[in-house]
Design a protein around this motif. Sequence first.
Motif, PDB file in Angstrom:
ATOM      1  N   GLU A  94       0.812  -1.213   0.000  1.00 39.07           N
ATOM      2  CA  GLU A  94       0.000   0.000   0.000  1.00 39.07           C
ATOM      3  C   GLU A  94       0.847   1.265   0.000  1.00 39.07           C
ATOM      4  O   GLU A  94       0.304   2.375  -0.099  1.00 39.07           O
ATOM      5  N   SER A  95       2.152   1.149   0.118  1.00 37.91           N
ATOM      6  CA  SER A  95       3.048   2.302   0.113  1.00 37.91           C
ATOM      7  C   SER A  95       3.907   2.273  -1.143  1.00 37.91           C
ATOM      8  O   SER A  95       3.747   1.408  -2.003  1.00 37.91           O
ATOM      9  N   ASN A  96       4.809   3.223  -1.253  1.00 32.54           N
ATOM     10  CA  ASN A  96       5.692   3.233  -2.412  1.00 32.54           C
ATOM     11  C   ASN A  96       6.562   1.981  -2.419  1.00 32.54           C
ATOM     12  O   ASN A  96       7.066   1.568  -1.380  1.00 32.54           O
ATOM     13  N   PRO A  97       6.767   1.367  -3.586  1.00 33.01           N
ATOM     14  CA  PRO A  97       7.616   0.169  -3.659  1.00 33.01           C
ATOM     15  C   PRO A  97       9.081   0.548  -3.586  1.00 33.01           C
ATOM     16  O   PRO A  97       9.431   1.738  -3.543  1.00 33.01           O
ATOM     17  N   CYS A  98       9.926  -0.443  -3.538  1.00 33.07           N
ATOM     18  CA  CYS A  98      11.344  -0.178  -3.756  1.00 33.07           C
ATOM     19  C   CYS A  98      11.636  -0.503  -5.226  1.00 33.07           C
ATOM     20  O   CYS A  98      10.854  -1.180  -5.899  1.00 33.07           O
ATOM     21  N   LEU A  99      12.733   0.000  -5.711  1.00 32.45           N
ATOM     22  CA  LEU A  99      13.148  -0.274  -7.078  1.00 32.45           C
ATOM     23  C   LEU A  99      14.409  -1.122  -7.047  1.00 32.45           C
ATOM     24  O   LEU A  99      15.338  -0.843  -6.281  1.00 32.45           O
ATOM     25  N   ILE A 100      14.426  -2.156  -7.851  1.00 30.90           N
ATOM     26  CA  ILE A 100      15.629  -2.958  -8.040  1.00 30.90           C
ATOM     27  C   ILE A 100      16.208  -2.614  -9.408  1.00 30.90           C
ATOM     28  O   ILE A 100      15.492  -2.584 -10.410  1.00 30.90           O
ATOM     29  N   LYS A 157      24.992   3.640 -13.893  1.00 36.00           N
ATOM     30  CA  LYS A 157      24.931   4.507 -15.073  1.00 36.00           C
ATOM     31  C   LYS A 157      23.906   4.029 -16.089  1.00 36.00           C
ATOM     32  O   LYS A 157      23.422   4.818 -16.898  1.00 36.00           O
ATOM     33  N   TRP A 158      23.616   2.733 -16.101  1.00 31.08           N
ATOM     34  CA  TRP A 158      22.505   2.230 -16.905  1.00 31.08           C
ATOM     35  C   TRP A 158      21.887   1.048 -16.165  1.00 31.08           C
ATOM     36  O   TRP A 158      22.551   0.377 -15.383  1.00 31.08           O
ATOM     37  N   PHE A 159      20.620   0.793 -16.437  1.00 30.15           N
ATOM     38  CA  PHE A 159      19.926  -0.205 -15.639  1.00 30.15           C
ATOM     39  C   PHE A 159      18.583  -0.551 -16.263  1.00 30.15           C
ATOM     40  O   PHE A 159      18.052   0.185 -17.110  1.00 30.15           O
ATOM     41  N   GLN A 160      18.040  -1.666 -15.838  1.00 30.98           N
ATOM     42  CA  GLN A 160      16.629  -1.991 -16.032  1.00 30.98           C
ATOM     43  C   GLN A 160      15.998  -1.946 -14.656  1.00 30.98           C
ATOM     44  O   GLN A 160      16.375  -2.696 -13.751  1.00 30.98           O
ATOM     45  N   ALA A 161      15.042  -1.047 -14.472  1.00 36.93           N
ATOM     46  CA  ALA A 161      14.390  -0.895 -13.170  1.00 36.93           C
ATOM     47  C   ALA A 161      13.236  -1.885 -13.050  1.00 36.93           C
ATOM     48  O   ALA A 161      12.444  -2.051 -13.975  1.00 36.93           O
ATOM     49  N   VAL A 162      13.164  -2.549 -11.897  1.00 33.35           N
ATOM     50  CA  VAL A 162      12.104  -3.511 -11.607  1.00 33.35           C
ATOM     51  C   VAL A 162      11.360  -3.041 -10.367  1.00 33.35           C
ATOM     52  O   VAL A 162      11.976  -2.817  -9.315  1.00 33.35           O
ATOM     53  N   VAL A 163      10.053  -2.865 -10.488  1.00 36.94           N
ATOM     54  CA  VAL A 163       9.237  -2.476  -9.336  1.00 36.94           C
ATOM     55  C   VAL A 163       9.101  -3.691  -8.413  1.00 36.94           C
ATOM     56  O   VAL A 163       8.676  -4.764  -8.836  1.00 36.94           O
ATOM     57  N   HIS A 164       9.466  -3.517  -7.157  1.00 37.37           N
ATOM     58  CA  HIS A 164       9.570  -4.650  -6.241  1.00 37.37           C
ATOM     59  C   HIS A 164       9.003  -4.272  -4.876  1.00 37.37           C
ATOM     60  O   HIS A 164       9.342  -3.214  -4.330  1.00 37.37           O
ATOM     61  N   VAL A 165       8.137  -5.112  -4.341  1.00 36.02           N
ATOM     62  CA  VAL A 165       7.629  -4.926  -2.985  1.00 36.02           C
ATOM     63  C   VAL A 165       8.468  -5.804  -2.066  1.00 36.02           C
ATOM     64  O   VAL A 165       8.329  -7.028  -2.053  1.00 36.02           O
ATOM     65  N   GLY A 166       9.364  -5.185  -1.309  1.00 35.79           N
ATOM     66  CA  GLY A 166      10.273  -5.940  -0.463  1.00 35.79           C
ATOM     67  C   GLY A 166       9.542  -6.705   0.622  1.00 35.79           C
ATOM     68  O   GLY A 166       8.599  -6.203   1.239  1.00 35.79           O
ATOM     69  N   SER A 167       9.971  -7.931   0.862  1.00 38.14           N
ATOM     70  CA  SER A 167       9.317  -8.788   1.847  1.00 38.14           C
ATOM     71  C   SER A 167      10.310  -9.830   2.339  1.00 38.14           C
ATOM     72  O   SER A 167      11.306 -10.133   1.674  1.00 38.14           O
ATOM     73  N   LEU A 168      10.022 -10.387   3.513  1.00 38.05           N
ATOM     74  CA  LEU A 168      10.808 -11.506   4.028  1.00 38.05           C
ATOM     75  C   LEU A 168      10.122 -12.834   3.745  1.00 38.05           C
ATOM     76  O   LEU A 168      10.428 -13.850   4.363  1.00 38.05           O
TER      77      LEU A 168
END
Length: 408
Positions: A75-81, A388-399
């Motif tokens: 429900e909050s902002n995700p982290c980016l990988i 400097k370059w990347f592919q960003a992946v939207v990720h919901v961090g969890s254990l």
Amino acid sequence: MELVFEKEGERKRRKVDDEEHPESRLESLPREIILDILSGLPISSLVQFKSVCRAWRKLARDPDLVNIHSTRMAESNPCLIFHCDNPIRNQLYFVELPACDDKKEKVKMFDVPFWAAMSEFDVVGSCNGLLCLSDALYNDALYIYNPFSRKYQELPKSMQYLHQELVFGFGFHPTTMEYKVVKIIYYKNSNRCYRRTFRITNMNSEVQIFTLGSSTWRSVGKAAHHLLQGPSQVLVNGRLHWVTWPRRYKRRSIISFDLADDQFQEVPTPDCYTLNRRKYHLVVLGGCLAAAVFSNFGKLEIWVMREYGVKESWIKKFNIGSYVPRGFERNVNQSFKISKIISKGRFVRVLCLLQNGEILLEYKSRALVSYDPKSGKFKDLMFQGIPKWFQAVVHVGSLSWIDTIIDA
């Protein structure tokens, strides 16, 4: 560039574990209050918490805490990988998107425990805190990996074909409560293969499924469509989604795969030129299936299916104008020129909808920008240590973890 905090946390844990200490104040609180406090922590803080001592590590593995924390993080902002395909050895980085602009976050690097076995990889997808990674060199290795807990599982090998092209998918179905990896193989029974004709002429195919917790792959038949492997597949309502390859005189389609009954189905799209002929990529916005359509000069139209499976519910919700981010001013080295991420990347890619209603964009795999649809203004997002370059992946961090996963 900071190395992931896990190693430092483990050193602290060993030091504390060797000492006898009284019961902490936290453990004396009611369980409901403990769960409420811990479930509100960012995933990086929760990882550090479980590294303090054995009692806290056990508490952090409480299934109720894992579930409540995952729900609150969704429900909050995700982290980016950030996946950076450096030659010889790929890297994974991450940043937690702050809830306000005043907080400056640093990009940190994950210490991937199976680097030696798979040094170059592609990110298939992210689901419930787990990543699916595929071998970028030999196409014969797949890993399920929780980058924050460092738990992972290597999947068994499956059937290989000569001159094959692969399309992957990874997701979870809330009804069956199962994680599945989908592997679609397109191949030709020929000793000669030309890449252009491979995509156009008739081809053989096989769809293989692996259910996490099982021991073998199983075949579920053939694929009726030639699907396009994008930067990441899209998961909505327990179904994976891809776009078909563009064909002359034939409209493009969105194809779904139901992770409950293992069936393909075409998703209805509006009867307009935009989604039938023009190039677009799929994305999830506000829990809805959406298509970001490319226009001239880097402009975007975003169509959203407000009610899943209903053709008439598609609407053109956003128009995003052209923009050149400041991140393009950064110098890059020669490795930039051989990056597959750069060569396959679009000028602009929609990532997600942020908590404040802004749209997160990735430009040419080199810059992050937020767009405010109300004001029409763009804002460059600068993070210390970003590659400097990347592919960003939207990720919901969890254990979250699965019983068969290895604890590295």
